[in-house]
Design an enzyme around this catalytic site. Sequence first.
Site, PDB file in Angstrom:
ATOM      1  N   HIS A 184      18.292 -41.868  61.609  1.00  0.00           N
ATOM      2  CA  HIS A 184      19.085 -43.042  61.239  1.00  0.00           C
ATOM      3  C   HIS A 184      18.250 -44.305  60.995  1.00  0.00           C
ATOM      4  O   HIS A 184      18.771 -45.291  60.478  1.00  0.00           O
ATOM      5  CB  HIS A 184      20.165 -43.293  62.306  1.00  0.00           C
ATOM      6  CG  HIS A 184      21.468 -43.757  61.740  1.00  0.00           C
ATOM      7  ND1 HIS A 184      22.660 -43.696  62.437  1.00  0.00           N
ATOM      8  CD2 HIS A 184      21.778 -44.311  60.536  1.00  0.00           C
ATOM      9  CE1 HIS A 184      23.628 -44.189  61.685  1.00  0.00           C
ATOM     10  NE2 HIS A 184      23.122 -44.571  60.526  1.00  0.00           N
ATOM     11  N   ASP A 186      29.200 -43.511  64.665  1.00  0.00           N
ATOM     12  CA  ASP A 186      28.038 -43.060  65.444  1.00  0.00           C
ATOM     13  C   ASP A 186      28.430 -42.836  66.902  1.00  0.00           C
ATOM     14  O   ASP A 186      29.295 -43.537  67.429  1.00  0.00           O
ATOM     15  CB  ASP A 186      26.967 -44.169  65.363  1.00  0.00           C
ATOM     16  CG  ASP A 186      25.555 -43.655  65.564  1.00  0.00           C
ATOM     17  OD1 ASP A 186      25.297 -42.990  66.582  1.00  0.00           O
ATOM     18  OD2 ASP A 186      24.715 -43.942  64.692  1.00  0.00           O
ATOM     19  N   HIS A 242      26.168 -43.385  69.146  1.00  0.00           N
ATOM     20  CA  HIS A 242      25.295 -44.345  69.831  1.00  0.00           C
ATOM     21  C   HIS A 242      25.497 -45.752  69.268  1.00  0.00           C
ATOM     22  O   HIS A 242      26.121 -45.927  68.228  1.00  0.00           O
ATOM     23  CB  HIS A 242      23.833 -43.933  69.645  1.00  0.00           C
ATOM     24  CG  HIS A 242      23.545 -42.511  70.032  1.00  0.00           C
ATOM     25  ND1 HIS A 242      23.618 -41.473  69.126  1.00  0.00           N
ATOM     26  CD2 HIS A 242      23.229 -41.968  71.223  1.00  0.00           C
ATOM     27  CE1 HIS A 242      23.335 -40.337  69.751  1.00  0.00           C
ATOM     28  NE2 HIS A 242      23.103 -40.596  71.028  1.00  0.00           N
ATOM     29  N   ASP A 284      22.840 -47.828  68.445  1.00  0.00           N
ATOM     30  CA  ASP A 284      21.775 -48.088  67.454  1.00  0.00           C
ATOM     31  C   ASP A 284      21.419 -49.568  67.365  1.00  0.00           C
ATOM     32  O   ASP A 284      21.029 -50.058  66.308  1.00  0.00           O
ATOM     33  CB  ASP A 284      22.166 -47.535  66.066  1.00  0.00           C
ATOM     34  CG  ASP A 284      22.204 -46.016  66.042  1.00  0.00           C
ATOM     35  OD1 ASP A 284      21.971 -45.379  67.101  1.00  0.00           O
ATOM     36  OD2 ASP A 284      22.472 -45.446  64.970  1.00  0.00           O
ATOM     37  N   HIS A 324      15.163 -44.901  65.623  1.00  0.00           N
ATOM     38  CA  HIS A 324      16.540 -44.581  65.173  1.00  0.00           C
ATOM     39  C   HIS A 324      17.594 -45.163  66.121  1.00  0.00           C
ATOM     40  O   HIS A 324      18.778 -45.123  65.797  1.00  0.00           O
ATOM     41  CB  HIS A 324      16.739 -43.064  64.955  1.00  0.00           C
ATOM     42  CG  HIS A 324      16.960 -42.248  66.184  1.00  0.00           C
ATOM     43  ND1 HIS A 324      17.698 -41.086  66.192  1.00  0.00           N
ATOM     44  CD2 HIS A 324      16.524 -42.422  67.452  1.00  0.00           C
ATOM     45  CE1 HIS A 324      17.706 -40.575  67.414  1.00  0.00           C
ATOM     46  NE2 HIS A 324      17.000 -41.356  68.190  1.00  0.00           N
ATOM     47  N   ASP A 334      26.801 -41.193  60.835  1.00  0.00           N
ATOM     48  CA  ASP A 334      25.886 -40.415  61.665  1.00  0.00           C
ATOM     49  C   ASP A 334      26.631 -39.167  62.117  1.00  0.00           C
ATOM     50  O   ASP A 334      27.692 -39.258  62.751  1.00  0.00           O
ATOM     51  CB  ASP A 334      25.443 -41.268  62.861  1.00  0.00           C
ATOM     52  CG  ASP A 334      24.323 -40.618  63.659  1.00  0.00           C
ATOM     53  OD1 ASP A 334      24.333 -39.374  63.785  1.00  0.00           O
ATOM     54  OD2 ASP A 334      23.473 -41.356  64.172  1.00  0.00           O
ATOM     55  N   ASP A 367      26.160 -37.311  64.444  1.00  0.00           N
ATOM     56  CA  ASP A 367      26.345 -37.182  65.898  1.00  0.00           C
ATOM     57  C   ASP A 367      27.617 -37.876  66.388  1.00  0.00           C
ATOM     58  O   ASP A 367      27.968 -37.766  67.566  1.00  0.00           O
ATOM     59  CB  ASP A 367      25.094 -37.598  66.676  1.00  0.00           C
ATOM     60  CG  ASP A 367      24.800 -39.091  66.661  1.00  0.00           C
ATOM     61  OD1 ASP A 367      25.717 -39.903  66.496  1.00  0.00           O
ATOM     62  OD2 ASP A 367      23.609 -39.435  66.849  1.00  0.00           O
ATOM     63  N   GLU A 394      21.051 -37.816  60.320  1.00  0.00           N
ATOM     64  CA  GLU A 394      20.753 -37.154  61.598  1.00  0.00           C
ATOM     65  C   GLU A 394      20.972 -35.643  61.566  1.00  0.00           C
ATOM     66  O   GLU A 394      21.060 -35.008  62.619  1.00  0.00           O
ATOM     67  CB  GLU A 394      21.517 -37.804  62.774  1.00  0.00           C
ATOM     68  CG  GLU A 394      21.108 -39.249  63.059  1.00  0.00           C
ATOM     69  CD  GLU A 394      19.802 -39.397  63.854  1.00  0.00           C
ATOM     70  OE1 GLU A 394      19.377 -38.431  64.514  1.00  0.00           O
ATOM     71  OE2 GLU A 394      19.210 -40.493  63.792  1.00  0.00           O
TER      72      GLU A 394
HETATM   73 MN   LIG Z   1      22.812 -43.285  64.665  1.00  0.00          MN
END
Ligand SMILES: [Mn+2]
Length: 280
Positions: free
Chosen positions: A84, A105, A107, A109, A122, A207, A209, A252
């Site tokens: 990312h 996402d 996360h 980030d 990332h 993303d 994830d 990702e």
């Molecule tokens: Mn990300």
Amino acid sequence: MSIKRIGVALKEGCTINGADLAIANLISNGMDFDSTYAVRRFDMEYPRNMLHLPEVADLCIRLRNGNAAILSNGDFPLTYGGDHALAIGSIAANKDRDLGVLWIDAHGDSNTEETTITGRLHGMPLAALCGKCHKVLGDLVSPYFLDPTNIVLFGVRDMDFLEEQNIKDWGMHLITMDQIKKEGLVTCLDEALDALRGLKQVHVSFDLDSLNPEVAPGVNTPVVGGLDYGSAKIILKQALRQLAVVSMDVVEYNPIRDKAGLTLDIIMETDRLIQKEYGG
Ligand SMILES: [Mn+2]
């Protein structure tokens, strides 16, 4: 006006093997790219809390310039990766100072060089894009920094303590997975789209994830309890229909962690969805 597919073979931002194989894997499964980027090696020192900074910055500068040319032709850059950190380049390509960003996402980030625990870039792209991270990254975004109040984080369920403080202090919109489970997808999606609706240009950064690892195991940093793919499709479809989306990332992907091609299938279906919504 057409979609231009860009492939970015980057693992230096996450330092996980397989992230760099995403583009070769997509090509071998039939995806066509208008251009691809590979990392150039530099024999340079970098700070311990900014892993592979020279390589990531160099790649993001080239990607920024390439995607800026696509945008100025009125075309739509759709950037695949790779980790990312590449979004620093794909988003810095846009010179609209009021650019909105929908960041889907697991996360946050939003670490800086001060708050990062891992040193992985990332985990820092949003901080870099807001001009709040390392100077080398700030210089490649400058002067087109994002306004944090034009950023919506969606589906988040794993933030470092200080990173969460950054997100709140800077005024980003944060919609967590807990909130989505409590209030429902429709309510949360409306809130996200409302924050971006008035903006003339919006970038969507997807993303993989953000999805539940059972749905999409082929990612670099999986977190349990994510979105199902049906929800992700609703989010992407409504964003493309209701917002002035001018560019996107799908990032990702890690093919060596995928199981039975589940994540690959999702990427291919997402690509078809984007083409359909963009074209019609
Ligand atoms: Mn990300």
